[in-house]
Design a protein around this motif. Structure first.
Motif: not given
Length: 201
Positions: A45, A41-42, A48-49
């Protein structure tokens, strides 16, 4: 051309090893998604941004194309070069990307469907994934060559032999990068157009 063909023949085991490492990482990412949740997930991220920022642009598909192409092309070239550190970073890159793919596959299948995941990956993935494995394999071979060179300092004969191998490898790098750029351009075009259309229909 003869040197390039020779280098490709020498790469056989590196291609196989890279593909196996990637496949194993995919299985681990899919089968142990809970254990790798925090780490993956890190990693996702930041992506995703960037994706969100592209969504608001006038021509998101072209922005997506350039993002995907530059990201993959630069990483592929860099990962070959970083292979000089005894192949550690290409190996890490393979594992991380495999884990992410397996993890995303599991999560996407749970939230949407297996079909959704497949149509989001297969169109461009059939080019992009082999290209990544291809780049990492060359990075691994560079790492092995550097390791051989370092360990051959006590043997002048071996040192000459490994230097010659390294020269042959270096001569093949430009065509290899060209192959990668062409492949990743095609993959980025497919992902930013056809895949983009598929996942939205």
């Amino acid at each position: 051309m003869n040197n390039l063909i020779r280098q490709f023949r020498l790469m056989k085991h590196y291609f196989i090893a890279s593909a196996l490492v990637f496949a194993l990482a995919v299985v681990l990412g899919a089968g142990f998604s809970d254990q790798f949740h925090g780490f993956i997930e890190s990693q996702l991220k930041g992506l995703e941004q960037i994706t969100k920022s592209i969504a608001g642009k006038e021509h998101p598909q072209w922005s997506l194309f350039w993002l995907i192409f530059l990201n993959n092309a630069i990483k592929s070239v860099v990962i070959i070069a970083l292979g000089a550190a005894f192949g550690i970073l290409p190996l890490f890159f393979l594992i991380v990307n495999g884990l992410i793919l397996g993890y995303v596959g599991t999560i996407s299948t749970q939230k949407e469907s297996l079909w959704f995941f497949l149509k989001a990956i297969i169109p461009h993935g059939i080019i992009e994934i082999p290209a990544i494995i291809f780049a990492c394999a060359f990075g691994l071979r560079l790492g092995v060559l550097m390791l051989k060179l370092v360990t051959s300092v006590i043997s002048p004969e071996r040192s000459v032999k490994y230097k010659e191998e390294l020269r042959g490898f270096a001569k093949a790098i430009v065509p290899v990068i060209l192959i990668l750029v062409i492949s990743l351009t095609a993959a980025a075009l497919i992902e930013s157009t056809f895949t983009f259309w598929l996942v939205n229909h």
